[in-house]
Every structure is written in structure tokens, then in C-alpha cells.
Design an enzyme around this catalytic site. Structure first.
Site, PDB file in Angstrom:
ATOM      1  N   GLU A   1       0.753  -1.008  -0.028  1.00  0.00           N
ATOM      2  CA  GLU A   1       0.051  -0.045  -0.044  1.00  0.00           C
ATOM      3  C   GLU A   1       0.804   1.344   0.064  1.00  0.00           C
ATOM      4  OE1 GLU A   1      -3.340   3.044   0.391  1.00  0.00           O
ATOM      5  OE2 GLU A   1      -2.875   0.936  -0.419  1.00  0.00           O
TER       6      GLU A   1
ATOM      7  N   HIS B   1       2.373   1.986  -3.316  1.00  0.00           N
ATOM      8  CA  HIS B   1       1.542   2.617  -4.098  1.00  0.00           C
ATOM      9  C   HIS B   1       1.147   4.053  -3.956  1.00  0.00           C
ATOM     10  CE1 HIS B   1      -2.536   3.289  -5.981  1.00  0.00           C
ATOM     11  NE2 HIS B   1      -2.085   2.508  -7.156  1.00  0.00           N
TER      12      HIS B   1
END
Length: 133
Positions: free
Chosen positions: A59, A62
């Protein structure tokens, strides 16, 4: 046909954004979307996560690549507006890229509350710009 520096950069930005989109699909498919918790722009309340799990790394990476993608588009827009005269297609394309990127982000943020695919259009409507289709 030889491409200008601006054209090469624009193609690079497009390719980078496509990779960020694919990485986002992996984030969602791997259920890593909650890897940083609900702390935005921080990750679990920290600027750089300490002792992160795999989901946190997925995460967080990203989030970082999404931020870089946004900066790249901003640079492209500024470059287009400084290098080309009013009405030039490069200016229009760069501006549309920024508008599209922002619209997609707004739709995505709204999409989190509308996660059931079969009910998404009925409950949340179509993405910006697609209402008339």
C-alpha cells in the site's frame, strides 16, 4: 519521425501512470488497501512506516508511486503551457490529462463507499464525464 523531448516525456508519463494503475489493481486484489490504515497521507500515523508488514509495503509503495505520477503530470502541464502557444494541442492534451487524473481520483475516493460492483452504478452513479453515456 523523431519525437521532441516533450513528446518523449509525455509518453513516459503515460506509461508510468499505466503501471501505477496496474499496481493499484494488485493492491486491491491482494487486499493490501488497508495496509496503511485510514491515515492519509501518513501510513499508520508515520511518515515512513516502521516495521511494516507486506501489505503495508504494498500500500505504501502505491501511495508513493501515485504521488510521483501526480507530480509528473503537473510537470507535463507546466511544460506544455510554457513551451507551446495558446490553442496548441499539447496544451489541450496536458490539461485534459490533469482533469482526467483528478476526476479518476475523485471517482475512486467515492468508490470506496460503493464497493459492491452490482450496486455501484445504481447507488453511486457513473464516473465523472460518463453520465450521458
Amino acid at each position: 519521425m523523431k519525437l521532441s523531448k516533450f513528446a518523449k516525456y509525455s509518453w513516459f508519463v503515460l506509461g508510468f501512470n499505466l503501471l501505477v494503475i496496474l499496481w493499484g489493481a494488485y493492491v486491491r486484489a491482494s487486499s493490501s488497501g488497508a495496509g496503511c490504515g485510514s491515515h492519509w497521507p501518513l501510513c499508520n500515523g508515520e511518515m515512513i512506516p516502521q516495521a511494516p508488514t507486506i501489505k503495508t509495503l504494498v500500500e505504501y509503495s502505491h501511495r508513493l508511486t501515485s504521488g510521483v505520477a501526480l507530480l509528473m503530470v503537473v510537470v507535463m502541464v507546466i511544460w506544455a503551457f510554457r513551451a507551446y502557444e495558446r490553442g496548441h494541442d499539447a496544451r489541450k492534451g496536458a490539461a485534459l490529462s490533469m482533469i482526467f487524473m483528478r476526476s479518476l481520483k475523485l471517482w475512486w475516493e467515492r468508490d470506496w463507499s460503493c464497493s459492491n460492483m452490482s450496486q455501484r452504478i445504481n447507488r453511486c452513479g457513473a464516473p465523472p464525464g460518463f453520465q450521458a453515456i
